[in-house]
Design a protein around this motif. Structure first.
Motif, short mmCIF file in Angstrom:
data_model
loop_
_atom_site.label_atom_id
_atom_site.label_comp_id
_atom_site.label_asym_id
_atom_site.label_seq_id
_atom_site.Cartn_x
_atom_site.Cartn_y
_atom_site.Cartn_z
N GLU A 50 0.83 -1.21 0.00
CA GLU A 50 0.00 0.00 0.00
C GLU A 50 0.86 1.26 0.00
OE1 GLU A 50 -3.70 -1.67 2.72
OE2 GLU A 50 -2.66 0.14 3.33
N ILE A 52 0.34 5.23 1.18
CA ILE A 52 -0.56 6.18 1.84
C ILE A 52 -0.01 7.57 1.62
CG2 ILE A 52 -1.55 6.90 4.07
CD1 ILE A 52 -0.32 3.49 4.06
N GLU A 92 -5.06 9.49 1.14
CA GLU A 92 -5.35 8.57 0.05
C GLU A 92 -4.65 7.25 0.34
OE1 GLU A 92 -4.55 10.29 -3.94
OE2 GLU A 92 -4.29 12.13 -2.78
N VAL A 93 -5.41 6.17 0.27
CA VAL A 93 -4.83 4.84 0.45
C VAL A 93 -4.91 4.12 -0.89
CG1 VAL A 93 -4.95 2.67 1.71
CG2 VAL A 93 -5.56 4.81 2.87
N LYS A 95 -3.94 0.74 -2.89
CA LYS A 95 -3.47 -0.65 -2.80
C LYS A 95 -2.89 -1.03 -4.16
CE LYS A 95 -6.50 -2.28 0.87
NZ LYS A 95 -5.81 -3.07 1.90
N THR A 101 -8.46 4.20 -5.51
CA THR A 101 -7.84 4.82 -4.34
C THR A 101 -8.96 5.17 -3.37
OG1 THR A 101 -6.13 5.79 -5.74
CG2 THR A 101 -6.47 6.80 -3.59
N LEU A 163 -7.46 4.02 9.46
CA LEU A 163 -6.45 5.07 9.32
C LEU A 163 -5.33 4.89 10.34
CD1 LEU A 163 -8.39 8.41 8.67
CD2 LEU A 163 -7.00 7.08 7.06
N ARG A 166 -2.68 2.59 9.61
CA ARG A 166 -1.78 3.06 8.56
C ARG A 166 -0.98 4.29 9.00
NH1 ARG A 166 -5.38 -0.01 7.13
NH2 ARG A 166 -5.23 -1.33 5.29
#
Length: 202
Positions: A50, A52, A92-93, A95, A101, A163, A166
Protein backbone atom coordinates in the motif's frame (compact mmCIF):
# COMPACT_ATOMS: atom_id res chain seq x y z
CA UNK A 1 5.22 56.08 2.22
CA UNK A 2 6.95 53.15 0.54
CA UNK A 3 10.12 53.78 2.55
CA UNK A 4 8.19 53.62 5.81
CA UNK A 5 6.40 50.50 4.55
CA UNK A 6 9.73 48.82 3.68
CA UNK A 7 11.16 49.75 7.08
CA UNK A 8 8.09 48.34 8.82
CA UNK A 9 8.48 45.10 6.85
CA UNK A 10 12.17 44.87 7.75
CA UNK A 11 11.33 45.10 11.46
CA UNK A 12 8.43 42.70 11.09
CA UNK A 13 10.65 40.11 9.36
CA UNK A 14 13.22 40.44 12.18
CA UNK A 15 10.52 39.89 14.80
CA UNK A 16 9.01 36.92 12.97
CA UNK A 17 12.42 35.27 12.56
CA UNK A 18 13.03 35.76 16.26
CA UNK A 19 9.89 33.82 17.21
CA UNK A 20 10.35 31.18 14.51
CA UNK A 21 10.47 27.87 16.37
CA UNK A 22 11.85 25.70 13.59
CA UNK A 23 14.68 26.72 11.31
CA UNK A 24 14.02 23.55 9.38
CA UNK A 25 10.67 21.81 9.14
CA UNK A 26 9.84 19.36 11.93
CA UNK A 27 9.78 15.71 10.92
CA UNK A 28 6.71 13.52 11.17
CA UNK A 29 7.52 10.25 12.93
CA UNK A 30 6.63 6.91 11.37
CA UNK A 31 8.66 7.04 8.18
CA UNK A 32 6.68 9.67 6.30
CA UNK A 33 8.46 11.39 3.44
CA UNK A 34 7.67 15.05 2.93
CA UNK A 35 7.31 16.87 -0.37
CA UNK A 36 6.50 20.57 -0.37
CA UNK A 37 5.28 22.54 -3.37
CA UNK A 38 4.63 26.11 -2.32
CA UNK A 39 1.76 26.03 0.12
CA UNK A 40 0.90 22.41 -0.55
CA UNK A 41 2.57 19.62 1.37
CA UNK A 42 2.39 15.91 0.81
CA UNK A 43 3.42 13.15 3.19
CA UNK A 44 4.01 9.73 1.68
CA UNK A 45 4.44 6.39 3.41
CA UNK A 46 4.66 2.91 1.91
CA UNK A 47 3.69 -0.19 3.82
CA UNK A 48 3.17 -3.73 2.59
CA UNK A 49 1.37 -3.47 -0.72
CA UNK A 50 0.00 0.00 0.00
CA UNK A 51 0.94 3.59 -0.50
CA UNK A 52 -0.56 6.18 1.84
CA UNK A 53 -0.39 9.84 0.97
CA UNK A 54 -1.59 12.73 3.09
CA UNK A 55 -1.96 16.08 1.36
CA UNK A 56 -2.71 19.44 2.89
CA UNK A 57 -2.50 23.11 1.97
CA UNK A 58 -1.52 25.77 4.48
CA UNK A 59 -3.58 28.49 2.83
CA UNK A 60 -6.52 29.46 5.05
CA UNK A 61 -5.38 26.96 7.67
CA UNK A 62 -5.16 29.41 10.57
CA UNK A 63 -8.52 29.58 12.32
CA UNK A 64 -9.78 33.17 12.77
CA UNK A 65 -9.02 34.62 16.21
CA UNK A 66 -12.06 34.63 18.39
CA UNK A 67 -11.44 37.70 20.48
CA UNK A 68 -10.60 40.79 18.48
CA UNK A 69 -11.55 43.16 21.31
CA UNK A 70 -8.72 42.04 23.56
CA UNK A 71 -6.10 43.06 21.01
CA UNK A 72 -6.28 46.74 21.95
CA UNK A 73 -5.88 46.10 25.65
CA UNK A 74 -2.72 44.11 25.09
CA UNK A 75 0.38 45.61 26.66
CA UNK A 76 3.11 46.16 24.09
CA UNK A 77 5.54 43.73 25.69
CA UNK A 78 3.08 40.85 25.82
CA UNK A 79 3.67 38.01 23.44
CA UNK A 80 1.11 37.65 20.70
CA UNK A 81 -0.71 34.34 21.00
CA UNK A 82 0.84 31.54 19.00
CA UNK A 83 -0.96 31.00 15.75
CA UNK A 84 -1.61 27.38 15.01
CA UNK A 85 -2.27 26.02 11.57
CA UNK A 86 -4.91 23.29 11.47
CA UNK A 87 -5.41 22.47 7.80
CA UNK A 88 -7.91 20.04 6.37
CA UNK A 89 -6.00 17.05 5.08
CA UNK A 90 -6.78 14.36 2.55
CA UNK A 91 -5.63 10.80 3.09
CA UNK A 92 -5.35 8.57 0.05
CA UNK A 93 -4.83 4.84 0.45
CA UNK A 94 -3.68 3.13 -2.72
CA UNK A 95 -3.47 -0.65 -2.80
CA UNK A 96 -1.04 -2.02 -5.34
CA UNK A 97 -3.41 -4.48 -6.88
CA UNK A 98 -6.52 -2.33 -7.32
CA UNK A 99 -7.25 0.46 -9.72
CA UNK A 100 -8.99 2.44 -7.02
CA UNK A 101 -7.84 4.82 -4.34
CA UNK A 102 -9.74 5.22 -1.09
CA UNK A 103 -9.88 8.92 -0.29
CA UNK A 104 -10.67 10.20 3.19
CA UNK A 105 -11.21 13.88 3.72
CA UNK A 106 -10.23 14.79 7.28
CA UNK A 107 -10.33 17.97 9.29
CA UNK A 108 -9.70 19.36 12.73
CA UNK A 109 -12.97 20.36 14.40
CA UNK A 110 -13.05 24.13 14.98
CA UNK A 111 -14.31 23.78 18.51
CA UNK A 112 -13.72 20.77 20.65
CA UNK A 113 -16.42 21.95 23.00
CA UNK A 114 -19.53 20.48 21.46
CA UNK A 115 -18.24 16.92 21.61
CA UNK A 116 -19.14 15.41 24.90
CA UNK A 117 -18.32 11.80 25.67
CA UNK A 118 -15.92 9.49 23.95
CA UNK A 119 -15.38 11.44 20.78
CA UNK A 120 -13.01 13.76 22.58
CA UNK A 121 -10.22 11.24 22.21
CA UNK A 122 -9.83 12.03 18.50
CA UNK A 123 -8.36 15.38 17.55
CA UNK A 124 -9.41 15.05 13.93
CA UNK A 125 -12.52 13.81 12.22
CA UNK A 126 -13.24 12.14 8.90
CA UNK A 127 -15.62 14.29 6.90
CA UNK A 128 -15.99 12.45 3.61
CA UNK A 129 -14.97 9.15 2.09
CA UNK A 130 -14.93 8.19 -1.57
CA UNK A 131 -13.22 6.00 -4.13
CA UNK A 132 -11.31 7.66 -6.93
CA UNK A 133 -9.58 6.10 -9.92
CA UNK A 134 -5.89 5.71 -9.08
CA UNK A 135 -3.53 8.05 -10.88
CA UNK A 136 -6.12 10.52 -12.10
CA UNK A 137 -5.51 14.05 -10.98
CA UNK A 138 -9.07 15.20 -11.57
CA UNK A 139 -11.48 13.53 -9.26
CA UNK A 140 -14.93 12.93 -10.56
CA UNK A 141 -17.93 14.46 -8.87
CA UNK A 142 -19.91 11.54 -10.24
CA UNK A 143 -18.21 9.13 -7.85
CA UNK A 144 -20.25 8.37 -4.76
CA UNK A 145 -19.05 10.36 -1.78
CA UNK A 146 -20.00 9.23 1.67
CA UNK A 147 -20.59 12.05 4.10
CA UNK A 148 -19.86 10.97 7.66
CA UNK A 149 -22.49 13.21 9.28
CA UNK A 150 -25.14 10.55 9.05
CA UNK A 151 -22.86 7.56 9.35
CA UNK A 152 -23.33 4.54 11.57
CA UNK A 153 -20.82 5.14 14.38
CA UNK A 154 -19.50 1.57 14.25
CA UNK A 155 -18.56 2.05 10.59
CA UNK A 156 -17.01 5.40 11.44
CA UNK A 157 -14.93 3.81 14.21
CA UNK A 158 -13.69 1.16 11.79
CA UNK A 159 -12.67 3.87 9.34
CA UNK A 160 -10.74 5.66 12.11
CA UNK A 161 -9.06 2.36 13.06
CA UNK A 162 -8.29 1.72 9.41
CA UNK A 163 -6.45 5.07 9.32
CA UNK A 164 -4.71 4.47 12.66
CA UNK A 165 -3.39 1.12 11.39
CA UNK A 166 -1.78 3.06 8.56
CA UNK A 167 -0.13 5.59 10.84
CA UNK A 168 -2.78 8.29 10.67
CA UNK A 169 -3.70 8.66 14.32
CA UNK A 170 -3.74 11.37 16.99
CA UNK A 171 0.05 11.45 17.24
CA UNK A 172 0.25 11.93 13.50
CA UNK A 173 -2.44 14.61 13.59
CA UNK A 174 -0.54 16.46 16.34
CA UNK A 175 2.70 16.32 14.38
CA UNK A 176 0.88 17.46 11.26
CA UNK A 177 -0.23 20.60 13.13
CA UNK A 178 3.41 21.22 14.16
CA UNK A 179 4.61 20.75 10.60
CA UNK A 180 1.86 22.83 9.07
CA UNK A 181 2.35 25.65 11.56
CA UNK A 182 6.11 25.73 10.86
CA UNK A 183 5.48 25.63 7.12
CA UNK A 184 2.90 28.38 7.34
CA UNK A 185 5.27 30.60 9.33
CA UNK A 186 8.10 29.94 6.89
CA UNK A 187 5.88 30.90 3.95
CA UNK A 188 4.66 34.01 5.83
CA UNK A 189 8.23 35.23 6.38
CA UNK A 190 9.02 34.54 2.72
CA UNK A 191 5.92 36.51 1.75
CA UNK A 192 7.03 39.48 3.89
CA UNK A 193 10.46 39.35 2.27
CA UNK A 194 8.95 39.27 -1.21
CA UNK A 195 6.66 42.12 -0.29
CA UNK A 196 9.62 44.15 0.97
CA UNK A 197 11.55 43.61 -2.28
CA UNK A 198 8.42 44.51 -4.24
CA UNK A 199 7.82 47.72 -2.28
CA UNK A 200 11.47 48.78 -2.58
CA UNK A 201 11.55 48.12 -6.32
CA UNK A 202 11.71 51.42 -8.17
Amino acid sequence: GDKAFAQFLTDEIKEEKKIQKHKSLPKVSGGWELEVHGTEAKLVRKIAGEKITVTFNINNSIPPSVDDETQEEQKPDEQEPDLTSTPNFVVEVIKDDTKQTLVLDCHYPEDEVGHEGEEESDIFTIREVSFQPTGESDWKDTNYTLNTDSLDWALYDHLMDFLADRGVDNTFADELIELSTALEHQEYIKFLEDLKSFVKCQ
